[in-house]
Design a protein around this motif. Sequence first.
Motif, PDB file in Angstrom:
ATOM      1  N   ALA A 154     -19.539  57.413 -18.147  1.00  0.00           N
ATOM      2  CA  ALA A 154     -19.001  56.250 -17.445  1.00  0.00           C
ATOM      3  C   ALA A 154     -19.581  56.143 -16.041  1.00  0.00           C
ATOM      4  CB  ALA A 154     -17.474  56.341 -17.387  1.00  0.00           C
ATOM      5  N   ALA A 155     -19.774  57.273 -15.369  1.00  0.00           N
ATOM      6  CA  ALA A 155     -20.272  57.265 -13.993  1.00  0.00           C
ATOM      7  C   ALA A 155     -21.606  56.556 -13.866  1.00  0.00           C
ATOM      8  CB  ALA A 155     -20.380  58.697 -13.479  1.00  0.00           C
ATOM      9  N   GLN A 156     -22.412  56.609 -14.926  1.00  0.00           N
ATOM     10  CA  GLN A 156     -23.737  55.992 -14.889  1.00  0.00           C
ATOM     11  C   GLN A 156     -23.700  54.471 -14.981  1.00  0.00           C
ATOM     12  OE1 GLN A 156     -25.183  58.885 -18.058  1.00  0.00           O
ATOM     13  NE2 GLN A 156     -27.076  58.601 -16.899  1.00  0.00           N
ATOM     14  N   LEU A 157     -22.530  53.902 -15.173  1.00  0.00           N
ATOM     15  CA  LEU A 157     -22.425  52.444 -15.273  1.00  0.00           C
ATOM     16  C   LEU A 157     -22.405  51.761 -13.904  1.00  0.00           C
ATOM     17  CD1 LEU A 157     -19.789  52.081 -18.140  1.00  0.00           C
ATOM     18  CD2 LEU A 157     -22.262  51.753 -18.280  1.00  0.00           C
ATOM     19  N   LYS A 158     -22.224  52.532 -12.835  1.00  0.00           N
ATOM     20  CA  LYS A 158     -22.182  51.919 -11.505  1.00  0.00           C
ATOM     21  C   LYS A 158     -23.491  51.183 -11.223  1.00  0.00           C
ATOM     22  CE  LYS A 158     -20.922  52.725  -6.711  1.00  0.00           C
ATOM     23  NZ  LYS A 158     -20.387  53.706  -5.721  1.00  0.00           N
ATOM     24  N   LEU A 175     -12.621  45.613 -21.314  1.00  0.00           N
ATOM     25  CA  LEU A 175     -13.703  46.165 -20.495  1.00  0.00           C
ATOM     26  C   LEU A 175     -13.234  46.407 -19.069  1.00  0.00           C
ATOM     27  CD1 LEU A 175     -16.622  46.907 -19.804  1.00  0.00           C
ATOM     28  CD2 LEU A 175     -17.115  44.455 -19.577  1.00  0.00           C
ATOM     29  N   ARG A 176     -12.614  45.410 -18.456  1.00  0.00           N
ATOM     30  CA  ARG A 176     -12.169  45.530 -17.066  1.00  0.00           C
ATOM     31  C   ARG A 176     -11.135  46.647 -16.912  1.00  0.00           C
ATOM     32  NH1 ARG A 176     -13.549  41.232 -13.764  1.00  0.00           N
ATOM     33  NH2 ARG A 176     -14.660  39.551 -14.835  1.00  0.00           N
ATOM     34  N   TYR A 177     -10.220  46.738 -17.873  1.00  0.00           N
ATOM     35  CA  TYR A 177      -9.170  47.751 -17.777  1.00  0.00           C
ATOM     36  C   TYR A 177      -9.772  49.156 -17.907  1.00  0.00           C
ATOM     37  CZ  TYR A 177      -4.793  50.211 -18.624  1.00  0.00           C
ATOM     38  OH  TYR A 177      -3.731  51.078 -18.543  1.00  0.00           O
ATOM     39  N   TRP A 178     -10.712  49.319 -18.830  1.00  0.00           N
ATOM     40  CA  TRP A 178     -11.338  50.628 -19.012  1.00  0.00           C
ATOM     41  C   TRP A 178     -12.151  51.018 -17.774  1.00  0.00           C
ATOM     42  CZ3 TRP A 178     -16.378  52.476 -19.225  1.00  0.00           C
ATOM     43  CH2 TRP A 178     -16.513  53.794 -19.678  1.00  0.00           C
ATOM     44  N   LEU A 179     -12.907  50.077 -17.230  1.00  0.00           N
ATOM     45  CA  LEU A 179     -13.691  50.360 -16.025  1.00  0.00           C
ATOM     46  C   LEU A 179     -12.777  50.720 -14.864  1.00  0.00           C
ATOM     47  CD1 LEU A 179     -16.376  47.506 -16.184  1.00  0.00           C
ATOM     48  CD2 LEU A 179     -16.792  49.966 -16.472  1.00  0.00           C
ATOM     49  N   GLN A 180     -11.661  50.019 -14.760  1.00  0.00           N
ATOM     50  CA  GLN A 180     -10.695  50.326 -13.700  1.00  0.00           C
ATOM     51  C   GLN A 180     -10.172  51.751 -13.840  1.00  0.00           C
ATOM     52  OE1 GLN A 180      -6.477  48.713 -13.662  1.00  0.00           O
ATOM     53  NE2 GLN A 180      -7.349  47.420 -12.080  1.00  0.00           N
ATOM     54  N   LYS A 181      -9.899  52.160 -15.075  1.00  0.00           N
ATOM     55  CA  LYS A 181      -9.411  53.527 -15.306  1.00  0.00           C
ATOM     56  C   LYS A 181     -10.468  54.576 -14.953  1.00  0.00           C
ATOM     57  CE  LYS A 181      -8.011  53.433 -19.582  1.00  0.00           C
ATOM     58  NZ  LYS A 181      -7.392  54.010 -20.803  1.00  0.00           N
ATOM     59  N   GLY A 183     -12.243  54.383 -12.375  1.00  0.00           N
ATOM     60  CA  GLY A 183     -12.341  54.398 -10.926  1.00  0.00           C
ATOM     61  C   GLY A 183     -13.221  53.323 -10.331  1.00  0.00           C
ATOM     62  N   PHE A 184     -13.717  52.405 -11.143  1.00  0.00           N
ATOM     63  CA  PHE A 184     -14.566  51.335 -10.639  1.00  0.00           C
ATOM     64  C   PHE A 184     -13.734  50.167 -10.122  1.00  0.00           C
ATOM     65  CE2 PHE A 184     -17.547  53.136 -13.916  1.00  0.00           C
ATOM     66  CZ  PHE A 184     -18.489  53.607 -13.011  1.00  0.00           C
ATOM     67  N   LYS A 185     -14.259  49.482  -9.112  1.00  0.00           N
ATOM     68  CA  LYS A 185     -13.664  48.234  -8.650  1.00  0.00           C
ATOM     69  C   LYS A 185     -14.300  47.095  -9.429  1.00  0.00           C
ATOM     70  CE  LYS A 185     -12.763  49.937  -3.962  1.00  0.00           C
ATOM     71  NZ  LYS A 185     -13.059  49.759  -2.512  1.00  0.00           N
ATOM     72  N   VAL A 186     -13.460  46.290 -10.096  1.00  0.00           N
ATOM     73  CA  VAL A 186     -13.970  45.184 -10.919  1.00  0.00           C
ATOM     74  C   VAL A 186     -13.181  43.918 -10.610  1.00  0.00           C
ATOM     75  CG1 VAL A 186     -15.016  46.454 -12.823  1.00  0.00           C
ATOM     76  CG2 VAL A 186     -12.550  46.136 -12.798  1.00  0.00           C
ATOM     77  N   PRO A 187     -13.341  43.352  -9.412  1.00  0.00           N
ATOM     78  CA  PRO A 187     -12.595  42.143  -9.044  1.00  0.00           C
ATOM     79  C   PRO A 187     -12.939  40.975  -9.949  1.00  0.00           C
ATOM     80  CG  PRO A 187     -14.376  42.511  -7.491  1.00  0.00           C
ATOM     81  CD  PRO A 187     -14.304  43.735  -8.358  1.00  0.00           C
ATOM     82  N   VAL A 188     -11.978  40.086 -10.128  1.00  0.00           N
ATOM     83  CA  VAL A 188     -12.206  38.910 -10.974  1.00  0.00           C
ATOM     84  C   VAL A 188     -13.260  38.002 -10.339  1.00  0.00           C
ATOM     85  CG1 VAL A 188     -11.127  36.877 -12.001  1.00  0.00           C
ATOM     86  CG2 VAL A 188      -9.895  39.055 -11.947  1.00  0.00           C
ATOM     87  N   GLY A 190     -16.171  37.810  -6.998  1.00  0.00           N
ATOM     88  CA  GLY A 190     -16.891  38.643  -6.049  1.00  0.00           C
ATOM     89  C   GLY A 190     -17.571  39.828  -6.718  1.00  0.00           C
ATOM     90  N   LYS A 191     -18.328  40.552  -5.941  1.00  0.00           N
ATOM     91  CA  LYS A 191     -19.134  41.661  -6.457  1.00  0.00           C
ATOM     92  C   LYS A 191     -18.284  42.905  -6.674  1.00  0.00           C
ATOM     93  CE  LYS A 191     -23.378  44.254  -5.485  1.00  0.00           C
ATOM     94  NZ  LYS A 191     -23.946  43.975  -6.817  1.00  0.00           N
ATOM     95  N   GLY A 192     -18.460  43.552  -7.817  1.00  0.00           N
ATOM     96  CA  GLY A 192     -17.774  44.797  -8.113  1.00  0.00           C
ATOM     97  C   GLY A 192     -18.753  45.939  -8.295  1.00  0.00           C
ATOM     98  N   ASP A 193     -18.223  47.101  -8.646  1.00  0.00           N
ATOM     99  CA  ASP A 193     -19.077  48.270  -8.864  1.00  0.00           C
ATOM    100  C   ASP A 193     -19.950  48.114 -10.106  1.00  0.00           C
ATOM    101  OD1 ASP A 193     -18.047  49.605  -6.646  1.00  0.00           O
ATOM    102  OD2 ASP A 193     -16.404  50.465  -7.799  1.00  0.00           O
ATOM    103  N   VAL A 194     -19.447  47.320 -11.056  1.00  0.00           N
ATOM    104  CA  VAL A 194     -20.184  47.001 -12.278  1.00  0.00           C
ATOM    105  C   VAL A 194     -20.254  45.479 -12.395  1.00  0.00           C
ATOM    106  CG1 VAL A 194     -20.271  47.218 -14.794  1.00  0.00           C
ATOM    107  CG2 VAL A 194     -19.370  49.108 -13.412  1.00  0.00           C
ATOM    108  N   SER A 195     -21.412  44.944 -12.677  1.00  0.00           N
ATOM    109  CA  SER A 195     -21.551  43.493 -12.843  1.00  0.00           C
ATOM    110  C   SER A 195     -21.147  43.108 -14.261  1.00  0.00           C
ATOM    111  CB  SER A 195     -22.997  43.054 -12.583  1.00  0.00           C
ATOM    112  OG  SER A 195     -23.363  43.314 -11.249  1.00  0.00           O
TER     113      SER A 195
END
Length: 371
Positions: A154-158, A175-181, A183-188, A190-195
């Motif tokens: 998962a860490a490599q997805l940043k 997808l958003r919920y799993w990424l949030q778990k 530790g990634f920021k995935v705002p609805v 704006g820019k997040g840790d994962v596009s």
Amino acid sequence: MLRTRFRRALVTAVVVPLLPVLAACASADKKSTASTGGAAATAAASSGAALAESPTLKLGYFANVTHAAAVVGASKEQPFFQKALGSTKLSTQIYNAGPAAIEALTGGTINAAFLGPNPAINGYVKAKGGLLRIVSGATSGGASLVVRASITSAAQLKGKKIADPQQGGTQDVALRYWLQKQGFKVPVTGKGDVSILNLDNAATLDQFKLGRIDGAWVPEPWASRLVDAGAKTLVDEKTQWPGGKFVTTHLVVSQDFLKKYPGSVKKLLQGELAAEDWITANPDQAQTVVNDELKTLTGKALKPAILASAFKGIGITMDPLASTLQEAADHAVSVGLLKKPDLKGIYDLSLLNEVLKEAGKPAVDDAGLGV
């Protein structure tokens, strides 16, 4: 039977995210809920009165293996829906993702749709409880996060680009919920840790082959098609749910149609049960029928190995797995796509349980979220 060809980029071009509207109306209106929908059907059935039927029924579904019951039931080879509906003429419309189907249901373009849990929740909340009822299940499982072979954690997805069918859709929430778990920021916005890119499933496959995206959270058969194109499964969504069961596809009907024509809804449910029983009893033939239909709808059949892999990942069931719906809603709340909703009244399983009883099958439960 009317059909519309699957258009590869249509949804991406025209759909507007539902979030701003949902935030303004996250609580269901009980008066609206109580006064419409399946109450008339229940009353008519209990009194022994004939259930009214419509001259036509317009049904939406997706060209996915996770919609196998609909794909088979509406097919020319095994037209279970039309046989059950009798004189009610069935017409169908294909969608890429649930939010687009909800828009069509809202606008009256269709009367019923097979779709995922989060679009049904969104549609119910947006209309303050007055748009739809979930009347049956269809499928459990059959969705995965698949990524490039070089990505092993998962860490490599940043900083990577990951696609899903549509913002606010079932795979988008997952997808958003799993990424949030992770530790990634995935705002609805704006820019997040994962596009996160919202793409038509066919476009997702093309973009992956061209090296423009790094993976996708998609339903079957698209997950298996991406694996065939060189991706690997990083997360099978089954592993994220207790017992590996969660609602992927269920059948929703507009409350107006359900109230006016409960007889047609009951017959559609009978057709769905016949289709699901046939798929279970004839898995090899069912795969052939689904593949023929997918070729007609998308212009391309699946390789046998891809089709077998896709079918292996799903569970066919009329049970809507209602206990998982509230959790799906909680996931959408957690990632900022929805305010805490009141889902009481979203189910009306009375006609389904009549159909199951008549077929000698056990009743299903609405987990306290029925009318």
